[in-house]
Enzyme design. Structure first.
Site, mmCIF file in Angstrom:
data_model
loop_
_atom_site.group_PDB
_atom_site.id
_atom_site.type_symbol
_atom_site.label_atom_id
_atom_site.label_comp_id
_atom_site.label_asym_id
_atom_site.label_seq_id
_atom_site.Cartn_x
_atom_site.Cartn_y
_atom_site.Cartn_z
ATOM 1 N N ASP A 1 35.959 -0.139 30.378
ATOM 2 C CA ASP A 1 37.040 0.829 30.361
ATOM 3 C C ASP A 1 37.112 1.453 31.749
ATOM 4 O OD1 ASP A 1 38.935 2.760 29.192
ATOM 5 O OD2 ASP A 1 37.935 2.249 27.312
ATOM 6 N N ASP B 1 42.657 2.925 31.369
ATOM 7 C CA ASP B 1 43.025 4.138 30.644
ATOM 8 C C ASP B 1 44.261 4.818 31.259
ATOM 9 O OD1 ASP B 1 41.922 6.016 28.546
ATOM 10 O OD2 ASP B 1 42.012 7.414 30.231
ATOM 11 N N GLU C 1 46.415 0.673 29.315
ATOM 12 C CA GLU C 1 46.842 1.574 28.245
ATOM 13 C C GLU C 1 47.999 2.367 28.833
ATOM 14 O OE1 GLU C 1 45.462 5.252 25.416
ATOM 15 O OE2 GLU C 1 45.207 5.265 27.574
ATOM 16 N N HIS D 1 40.096 3.389 19.124
ATOM 17 C CA HIS D 1 39.328 4.625 18.930
ATOM 18 C C HIS D 1 40.196 5.880 18.933
ATOM 19 C CE1 HIS D 1 40.113 4.249 23.130
ATOM 20 N NE2 HIS D 1 39.728 5.501 23.324
ATOM 21 N N ASP D 2 41.503 5.738 19.192
ATOM 22 C CA ASP D 2 42.401 6.903 19.207
ATOM 23 C C ASP D 2 43.287 6.968 17.969
ATOM 24 O OD1 ASP D 2 41.552 7.742 21.729
ATOM 25 O OD2 ASP D 2 43.144 6.649 22.778
HETATM 26 O O1 TEU Z 1 44.129 7.932 25.672
HETATM 27 C C1 TEU Z 1 45.331 8.382 26.218
HETATM 28 C C2 TEU Z 1 46.239 8.900 25.254
HETATM 29 O O2 TEU Z 1 47.429 8.738 25.403
HETATM 30 C C3 TEU Z 1 45.663 9.624 24.126
HETATM 31 O O3 TEU Z 1 45.192 10.834 24.550
HETATM 32 C C4 TEU Z 1 46.657 9.808 23.125
HETATM 33 O O4 TEU Z 1 47.619 10.701 23.582
HETATM 34 C C5 TEU Z 1 46.021 10.373 21.918
HETATM 35 O O5 TEU Z 1 44.686 10.031 21.856
HETATM 36 C C6 TEU Z 1 46.673 9.800 20.727
HETATM 37 O O6 TEU Z 1 46.079 10.405 19.672
HETATM 38 C C7 TEU Z 1 43.121 7.575 26.540
HETATM 39 C C8 TEU Z 1 41.855 7.290 25.774
HETATM 40 O O7 TEU Z 1 42.045 6.176 24.943
HETATM 41 C C9 TEU Z 1 41.444 8.519 25.032
HETATM 42 O O8 TEU Z 1 40.336 8.285 24.210
HETATM 43 C C10 TEU Z 1 41.158 9.596 26.059
HETATM 44 O O9 TEU Z 1 40.880 10.797 25.402
HETATM 45 C C11 TEU Z 1 42.326 9.804 27.013
HETATM 46 O O10 TEU Z 1 42.871 8.588 27.498
HETATM 47 C C12 TEU Z 1 41.882 10.572 28.229
HETATM 48 O O11 TEU Z 1 41.093 9.769 29.028
#
Ligand code: TEU
Ligand code: CA
Length: 529
Positions: free
Chosen positions: A98, A197, A249, A318-319
């Site tokens: 990542d 990310d 992403e 994971h989000d």
């Molecule tokens: O996620 C980016 C992102 O767009 C998320 O914050 C999203 O808005 C939210 O999680 C949706 O529920 C990335 C990573 O995948 C996330 O785990 C991190 O918290 C974030 O970036 C910051 O690095």
């Protein structure tokens, strides 16, 4: 090696904290991952994407990096990491990492020097004393404002995420030079690519006030701008020397942005994660859920399938909440998980499986805020405290959307600790571990896990699924049908039995015993026309 090897790959995402704990401290680690490599290989996947394992104060579970060149002691040592690459390689599995470079942790040395005004780090971040017109009215990804006052520098800095995640300033050429060194460090170790990310927000064109919006006021100043395209070209140049690939992403991109970001001639990213199919059950922001509609879901997926030559396919990470809890049916938990697997592994593109998806893990069964760890959920809950809404509704908003839904420990068996840990897990284990776990599903030929293995090996042998054209044939309330090359994929995503005569040879079904002339509830089939 084939330059576009990643088009033939299936990727398995590991959230290291929650995968396998080797030393009983309740946190998953790299030796734990190594101990499960045979399991991962048994799935038939080719690539592991590791969510961040770098040094971090873990305010956002590793998405706040304090040293890009070292491994967090919770996860092990650099020797463990090297062993992981070597052991994975023995099994024909590549590792991608990542890459979190929109922001660092506020504990990163660069930030610590920057706040003291020490060169050359002084302008590594967006400080209000270097940029006129700041702080501005921008709002952040985790809700709330985007400027934090620092008493050392006596100025505020920009953070689009949490306050301890200051945004890097890519107007400073030295920032890119440092990042490039980091890329090379890991590529030299044998890492075969990066999941990048929030990569389309790197470059901010100005720090002027934004147009007032429901979400992300200010985003017109950083979403997918030319400055970002320039940085992506540089990343691409470095990676191409190693045969490594990137998946970005990319937040708030449509198919037109995605085409620009991934078109091979432009040499930027190889693929992107779109959010549009994840937004089908949301009203503007994810905390406001609306009823999920398969018709809309398929319509969005279809648009991306048609308009992009090649891209990612994913239903979980994971989000996001667990896909079976969100798009499937708990009453038909097993069948609907298999149907979702069929969708994931028969569309055109590179599929990404998230740990636990292959055994049908469900949303967390937590009952109160005390059990929640996710920084985003905590932030939203805080913001909600000033909103007049019944407590039960606020809790429901958190429970349905929290990122912790996907982050509960991997369920390896039904025992205490779920085979994940012998200690106290960092985040609660779902009580359904005795019904949903790897050990049971490995023994059961009819399990979700067994179906994943069958389907993955089917996909690998099928030219139609690997490279065939895609065409939507039917987008109904209950049934979807699409073609991949000469194969037709038919999904009954309803709790009903549906009358349907099938023309052609049924090569695979989620049902052991089909009912002639019908599709059983949540049955998915692959047919040679
Ligand atoms: O996620 C980016 C992102 O767009 C998320 O914050 C999203 O808005 C939210 O999680 C949706 O529920 C990335 C990573 O995948 C996330 O785990 C991190 O918290 C974030 O970036 C910051 O690095
Ligand atoms: Ca551990």
């Amino acid at each position: 090696m084939d330059k576009e090897w990643w088009k033939k790959a299936i990727v398995y995402q590991i959230y290291p904290r929650s995968f396998a704990d080797s030393n009983g401290d309740g946190i998953g680690d790299i030796p734990g991952i190594i101990s499960k490599l045979d399991y991962i290989a048994s799935l038939g996947v080719d690539v592991i994407w590791l969510s961040p394992v770098y040094a971090s104060p873990n305010e956002d579970n590793g998405y706040d990096i304090s040293d890009y060149l070292s491994i967090h002691p919770d996860f092990g040592t650099m020797d463990d990491f090297d062993a992981l690459i070597a052991e994975a390689d023995k099994r024909g599995i590549k590792i991608i990492m990542d890459l979190v470079i929109n922001h660092t942790s506020s504990e990163h040395e660069w930030f610590q020097k920057s706040r003291k005004g020490i060169e050359p780090y002084k302008d590594f971040y967006y400080w209000s004393d270097s940029w006129p017109g700041t702080p501005n009215n921008w709002t952040g990804f985790f809700g709330g404002g985007t400027w934090e006052y620092d008493s050392e520098r006596k100025a505020s800095y920009l953070h689009l995420f949490a306050p301890h995640q200051p945004d890097l300033n890519y107007h400073n050429p030295l920032v890119w030079e440092k990042i490039n060194e980091i890329l090379k460090f890991w590529l030299d170790k044998g890492v075969k690519g990066f999941r990048c990310d929030v990569i389309n927000i790197l470059y901010k064109d100005s720090l002027e006030n934004g147009k007032k919006k429901m979400i992300l006021t200010g985003s017109e100043h950083y979403l997918t701008l030319d400055g970002t395209h320039e940085i992506l070209k540089k990343i691409n140049k470095t990676l191409s020397e190693y045969g490594a690939f990137t998946v970005g992403e990319t937040v708030f991109v449509d198919t037109n942005d995605a085409k620009l970001l991934t078109s091979p001639e432009r040499k930027e990213l190889n693929m992107v994660f779109s959010f549009q199919h994840m937004e089908v059950d949301q009203i503007i922001v994810k905390w406001f859920k609306k009823k999920f509609s398969w018709k809309k879901f398929i319509a969005v997926l279809d648009k991306w399938q048609r308009e992009l030559e090649w891209n990612t396919i994913y239903l979980e990470n994971h989000d996001q909440p667990r896909s079976v809890s969100r798009f499937g049916s708990m009453e038909y938990w097993k069948d609907s998980s298999k149907l979702l697997a069929t969708l994931l592994l028969t569309l055109k593109g590179t599929p990404f499986i998230f740990e636990g998806e292959e055994i049908g893990m469900t949303n967390f069964d937590f009952v109160s805020m005390d059990e929640v760890e996710d920084v985003e959920s905590k932030n939203i809950y805080k913001i909600l405290s000033s909103v007049h809404l019944p407590k039960s509704i606020k809790w429901k908003m958190i429970k349905n959307t929290s990122r912790d839904n996907a982050r509960t420990p991997m369920q390896w068996n039904g025992k205490d600790g779920a085979g994940f840990t012998t200690g106290k897990p960092w985040l609660g284990i779902n009580k359904n571990k005795d019904k949903i776990n790897v050990e049971m599903e490995e023994r059961d030929k009819d399990s979700i896990l067994s179906y994943y293995k069958t389907l993955i090996s089917f996909r690998k042998k099928s030219e139609d699924l690997m490279e065939g054209d895609y065409k939507l044939m039917e987008n109904g309330r209950d049934v979807t049908e699409y073609m991949r090359g000469g194969l037709s994929i038919i999904l009954n995503h309803s709790d009903k039995e549906i009358k349907r005569e099938i023309e052609g040879e049924i090569l695979l079904s989620t049902e052991n015993e089909r009912k002639e002339g019908f599709l059983k509830p949540w049955e998915a089939i692959i047919v040679r026309k």
